[in-house]
Design an enzyme around this catalytic site. Structure first.
Site, mmCIF file in Angstrom:
data_model
loop_
_atom_site.group_PDB
_atom_site.id
_atom_site.type_symbol
_atom_site.label_atom_id
_atom_site.label_comp_id
_atom_site.label_asym_id
_atom_site.label_seq_id
_atom_site.Cartn_x
_atom_site.Cartn_y
_atom_site.Cartn_z
ATOM 1 C CD GLU A 199 -3.020 -1.235 2.148
ATOM 2 O OE1 GLU A 199 -2.920 -0.464 3.122
ATOM 3 O OE2 GLU A 199 -3.962 -2.029 1.992
ATOM 4 C CB CYS A 299 -9.357 -8.997 5.365
ATOM 5 S SG CYS A 299 -8.988 -7.358 6.020
#
Length: 446
Positions: A199, A299
């Site tokens: 990220e 997730c």
């Protein structure tokens, strides 16, 4: 007459494929058809798996040994999800027991480099998984990702809250990658690919480091790629981005303008946290057909979906998996393998869900519905399978099809609606008629 096996969240059964139903011409009633075209072929599938975070390993070893063996079978055994890939983090991530690195502070030579911390729980957990997969006739491959360099290598002098890699440490940080890969390979963990930075556009309260697309390309082209070459690790695939799909095309296009980077970049990795953006995968594949696209993390975040029900969460997984696979993804990595009853441990309280949740006070664990939905893909789509052409009569059903190396066709159908839906599954003039139960996912094998 052949047999078609139907595996569904509503039960498993064998269906007779009666060729005589459609003797010479397609049926007159073509209102409910799902077509399969095995000769129309797309990307090859490498595998399915999850992340061996320090949190997952810690939870695993807090459970009784009998439960540990059940989890190994559930994820890596022949009766389980049959995972054959895994993701590992280099240095700490948010799902660790705290910030840590593999060197002492201000080590300018990496002579203090050691992965002994990982030998406590992470590496033993990985080795047990590798052995379980081997017992099932499979080999595991691993993707590694860093969340942050050591604090002294960063502009903000800490591992958390973003910051950037200091220019004077780019060469040392590239060497850090090769040290980690060598140490893990020595310990039986086959690191075959890496992402440059988890990220890289996010300033997180946890371990994070920011790169622009230009900076990522420059780091790969001038430092990481050459260092892997020098270390004899050219076989390790480099994936850029490792972040959300909505920025994939722009990031890849900018990074690959760097010709030196383009020489080393094997592919790009994506997450799901900003929505579908399946078209971004298709556009990236169209612009850069030589790039491999992988899904490296997703997730259910408690901060966003804590109040949603289990069916919604499971269908979120299946929807994203079908969309990603139809758009060119070759490999699927879920996030944490095992979390505790709170959704951790997480050293900044960023709690999430996992397909297997442990209840540590009770010494038990629970397989969530997401576990079973992932299994509709991972158990039946084998390594080396290719996605094949398919069409569906309605957008209310979501479908994707594959051809396994042994010739088996695999068709996954998701029905997220409130109603039972009819289908005629057809290849050429042969087919079966069936009903897909409301809020269910079905896998057909023939």
């Amino acid at each position: 007459m052949q047999k078609v096996k139907k595996i569904s969240t509503c039960g498993e059964r064998e269906i007779l494929w009666d060729v005589a139903e459609f003797p010479a011409q397609p049926p007159q009633d073509c209102m409910h058809v799902i077509n399969v075209y095995p000769d129309v072929r797309y990307q090859k599938i490498r595998g399915f798996g999850g992340a061996f975070t320090e949190a997952s390993a810690h939870n695993f070893y807090q459970l009784p040994e009998a439960k540990q063996q059940e989890i190994l079978e559930a994820y890596f055994g022949g009766t389980g999800l049959q995972y054959n890939v895994g993701r590992v983090h280099m240095n700490s991530c948010d799902f660790g027991l705290g910030n840590y690195t593999y060197v002492e502070e201000n080590d300018e030579t990496l002579e203090t480099f050691s992965v002994e911390r990982d030998e406590k729980e992470v590496l033993p957990f990985i080795r047990e998984a590798v052995q379980k997969a081997k017992d099932n006739g499979s080999t595991m491959e691993f993707l590694m990702s860093p969340w942050s360099p050591p604090a002294y290598m960063k502009t903000n002098n800490e591992m958390n809250h973003g910051g950037k890699l200091k220019e004077e440490y780019r060469s040392l940080w590239a060497k850090y990658f090769t040290q980690f890969i060598r140490e893990y390979r020595k310990r039986g963990v086959a690191i075959d690919s890496l992402t440059v930075q988890n990220e890289p556009e996010a300033v997180q309260t946890w371990d994070s480091c920011v790169y622009t697309a230009e900076e990522e390309g420059d780091f790969v082209g001038k430092f990481l790629g050459p260092e892997l070459e020098k270390a004899g690790l050219s076989d390790v695939k480099i994936f850029i981005w490792d972040h959300n799909k909505e920025s994939l095309v722009d990031r890849v296009s900018t990074s690959l303008k760097n010709e030196k980077a383009a020489k080393y970049v094997h592919g790009a990795a994506v997450h799901w946290y900003t929505g579908d953006h399946f078209e971004a995968l298709e556009i990236a594949s169209k612009l850069y057909p030589e790039l491999e696209l992988i899904f490296s993390e997703g997730c259910v975040e408690y901060s966003r979906f804590a109040d949603s029900n289990d069916v919604y969460k499971a269908e979120m997984y299946a929807h994203d998996m079908i969309g990603n696979l139809k758009s060119g993804i070759t490999t699927y990595y879920d996030w944490n393998l095992i979390l505790d009853e709170k959704g951790g441990p997480n050293h900044v309280g960023n709690f999430c869900a996992a397909p297997i949740m442990a209840n540590l006070p009770e010494g038990e664990f629970d397989k969530r519905l997401t576990y079973y939905y992932i299994g509709q893909f991972s158990r039946y789509i084998k390594r080396g399978a290719v996605r094949i052409g398919s069409t569906c009569y309605t957008t209310k059903l979501e479908t994707v099809a594959f051809l396994n190396p042994d010739g088996t066709r695999v068709v996954v159908v998701l029905n997220p609606t409130e109603h039972e839906m009819p289908i005629t599954l057809r290849q050429g003039n042969e087919g079966i008629e069936d009903m897909i139960e409301a809020h269910s996912i079905c896998t057909y094998l023939f």
